[in-house]
Each structure stands twice: as C-alpha cells, then as structure tokens.
Design an enzyme around this catalytic site. Sequence first.
Site, PDB file in Angstrom:
ATOM      1  CE1 TYR A 104     -29.289 -21.878  32.452  1.00 36.61           C
ATOM      2  CE2 TYR A 104     -30.281 -20.965  30.480  1.00 36.61           C
ATOM      3  CZ  TYR A 104     -29.180 -21.131  31.293  1.00 36.61           C
ATOM      4  OH  TYR A 104     -27.991 -20.559  30.963  1.00 36.61           O
ATOM      5  CE  LYS A 105     -27.621 -20.066  35.062  1.00 37.18           C
ATOM      6  NZ  LYS A 105     -26.707 -18.979  34.749  1.00 37.18           N
TER       7      LYS A 105
HETATM    8  C1  LIG Z   1     -25.933 -19.038  33.564  1.00 33.55           C
HETATM    9  C2  LIG Z   1     -25.465 -17.666  33.238  1.00 33.55           C
HETATM   10  C3  LIG Z   1     -25.527 -17.180  31.932  1.00 33.55           C
HETATM   11  C4  LIG Z   1     -25.915 -18.103  30.818  1.00 33.55           C
HETATM   12  O1  LIG Z   1     -26.099 -17.474  29.616  1.00 33.55           O
HETATM   13  P1  LIG Z   1     -26.772 -18.295  28.407  1.00 33.55           P
HETATM   14  O2  LIG Z   1     -26.661 -17.414  27.256  1.00 33.55           O
HETATM   15  O3  LIG Z   1     -28.164 -18.619  28.828  1.00 33.55           O
HETATM   16  O4  LIG Z   1     -26.011 -19.568  28.250  1.00 33.55           O
HETATM   17  C5  LIG Z   1     -25.181 -15.859  31.715  1.00 33.55           C
HETATM   18  N1  LIG Z   1     -24.780 -15.064  32.734  1.00 33.55           N
HETATM   19  C6  LIG Z   1     -24.671 -15.528  33.993  1.00 33.55           C
HETATM   20  C7  LIG Z   1     -24.219 -14.636  35.088  1.00 33.55           C
HETATM   21  C8  LIG Z   1     -24.999 -16.845  34.275  1.00 33.55           C
HETATM   22  O5  LIG Z   1     -24.869 -17.315  35.507  1.00 33.55           O
END
Ligand SMILES: *Cc1c(COP(=O)(O)O)cnc(C)c1O
Length: 420
Positions: A229-230
């Site tokens: 989602y990023k």
């Molecule tokens: C955004 C992010 C996550 C998010 O993990 P989710 O399980 O999708 O909430 C994990 N690791 C890093 C480094 C992130 O920036």
Amino acid sequence: MAADGAPADWDTSAAALDAADPLAGCRALFDLPEGVVYLDGNSLGPLPKAVKARMASAVQTEWGEGLIRSWNSAGWVDLPAKVGGRIGRLIGAADGTVVAADSTSVNLFKLLSAALALRPGRKKIISERANFPTDLYMAQGLAGLLDRGHELVLVDDAEALPAALDGDAAVLMLTHVNYRTGAMLDMAGLTAKAHAAGALTLWDLAHSAGAVPVDLAAAKADFAVGCGYKFLNGGPGAPAFLYVAPEHQDSFSQPLSGWFGHEAPFAFGPDYRPAAGIARYLCGTPPVLSLAALDEALALWDGVDMAELRAKSIALGDFFIAAVEALCPDQGLELVSPREGGRRGSQVSFSRPGGAYAIMQCLIAHGVIGDFRSPDILRFGITPLYTGFADALAAARCLAGILESGEWDAPAFHARAKVT
Ligand SMILES: *Cc1c(COP(=O)(O)O)cnc(C)c1O
C-alpha cells in the site's frame, strides 16, 4: 538551481526541471484531488485510475456474475503468485520467489521462523533499535513463542551492525530504507557480512519496493518482506509480499501452515503437507478484491524505467531540501535524512523539536499532505511518478508561510488524531 532563493528563480528552476522530466506523463495515471500536494505516498499510495475500472469489474462481473466459478475462470486462485511476479520484477526477484499475501508483519513472522529454523544452534536476531517497531514486536513475539532462548540484539548505529555479527548470530533482520529518516542501508554489503559470519538476512522492503532500485538476487538476500500500500499504490491495507531465495524455499515449512500453503488444498486431507516452492509461504484464502487492486496498480510499472525513477527521486529530494533550507531559514528545522542522494531512499525528513505534529496538521489543512513521526519529525514522501518539482516548491513555500505566520500554533492543530 537558484542559489539566492529569489522567488522567481525558484519557479524558473522548477519549471525547467519539470519540462525535462521523462516521467512527467505518469501523473495522468493517478487520480489526485485538485489543490493537493501529496507527499505521503510512502505511507499510502494514491489511487491509480485503472484500479477503479478493475475494482468495478472484479466486484460486478467476477464476484457478482461469476460467483464461486471465478476462483478458476477469473484466475483468483493464481493472484498471489501473479501479483508476486509483478512485484518480483521491481525488486530483482525471479518468478517463483515472491508471493503477495497477508500483512508485512505476518510475513515477517513466517520468514523469521524459517531463518531461525535454518540456523538451529544460533540464538541472536540482530537488528537496529530504529527499525520499524512492528518488525521488532514480531521478533519478540516469535522468540517468546519458540521459548528457546532467542535474543533480539539491537544496535543504535548501523555502523555497529558488522561487529554484532558474531558466531551466535542467526539472522540479520533489517529494514532497507529507514521509515523515519529515509537512510538506506547497503543491502549487498551487509548481506555479504552476515553470510561471512554464518548468519542469514531478512530485509524489510516497505520503503524500497517501487521507491528505489532493489536487486535481491544480486545482493544474495535470503528473505524479504514488504508492503503493497505504500510506493506500490495497492490501496489501504493492500496485501503485503514475501520473498524467499530459491535455495531456502523447500528447506523449511513455515508454522502458519494453512491450507493455501498445502500441497493439495482441495484434497482436504487431515495432515499438513507443504506445497513445493514459494506456495508453502501462503496461509489462508487470499483477499481477492485487494489483490485485484494491487495487481492493477502494479501494471503501471511496466512502462517505468527504474533508473529514471531513481534519478528523479534523488533530484526531487535534493530540490526539496534546497528549497526548504533556503525558504525556511532560522525556523528550527533540521534535515535528518541523508543529504547525499545516493544514501537516501525516496523521502525527506526534517526534525523540528516542539511543534512538528501541529506544523504537519497545518500543512495538511493547506493541502500539503505529508506526515508526522514521533517524536519531532516532519516526513515528506518523494514519489516521482506523480510529484513534480513545482509541487515540491509549493510545499516548501507553504511550510515557510505557516512557520513565518505562526499559524501552525493554533490549538486545533495540536489535537492528536489516532493515526498520524
Ligand atoms: C509500513 C511498514 C510496515 C507495516 O507492516 P504491516 O504489517 O503492513 O502493518 C512494516 N515494516 C516497515 C518497515 C514499514 O515501514
């Protein structure tokens, strides 16, 4: 670029850089609201236009009309591998080494389990204290569950990582681009050091996939996870992905042994037998609608040259840093991202002790959307597919304006929301 920071010169520079931008046309692929400068695509990518039509057909035609037949006829069952293949092309991973599934946190749990099982005599998981918290939390949870004396060793400075790789190090678990500062680690160099010490590597690519060129195969990385989602624009809560190097895939079966990772899920036998290859890293029924959105969002990368993307990302970051520093002097802003573009991911962060949260809320009220990260960081995502130099300049001017006027200090901007 204008050295003196005179307003007209900044506009001229931005216009010239935008005119020479080979990726300028990509912006039309996204639905971005009027009047918004979106510098938060590192946290939630915007909506690619093509995703709207794909979602409509996935809902109306595939689900509404195809019903359960669509698992086969619309290829739902193959989406984790198909989407994984598309992501693999952005991160230097061959077909059959990446699947889209679950969340980054859950995938990290699966792969860390694998890494620890492959190094049975060793007890240390080496990471950074500044790593994204969920990575550390998941490692703590797994160590507690295993109850075999695993220890999470956290270094305060990335320079200290090689020295921490002793004979008891099982896995080096790192985030490639730091979520707060944007500092990028040397994946190939650190992987080589880990291997020399007999340890495996697990890389979190949440801020790397779609942001910077990554070559997992060339770096000889063992395992990797990342977000959909990023920078990949798959939508809120999009499925994450995981990578397992071919030589490790069949050497361990991960503990979240759900039926979608079974060799023959529709045989409905009572005993778990892992599928061969990367499929054993799946767990339960895939989230089809979310995968369809991510699949469509990934299609737009087919026309993107990663070298051009990286060059623009660095130029845009350099330009934004220069503009903020020139236009907001003496306002207590300090660059916390690496100044050298080659060591920076695709974001620029400034610290501003006292007020960073309120300053960001005020910027957002003016349509400049970045985010705040505790304790005092203003974070700006640099996303070259839909952000131009004029946007970066508008954001820097807006920041200068609210700092000069003190508008940001109004009580409303200090009220904390649940999500920052
Ligand atoms: C955004 C992010 C996550 C998010 O993990 P989710 O399980 O999708 O909430 C994990 N690791 C890093 C480094 C992130 O920036």
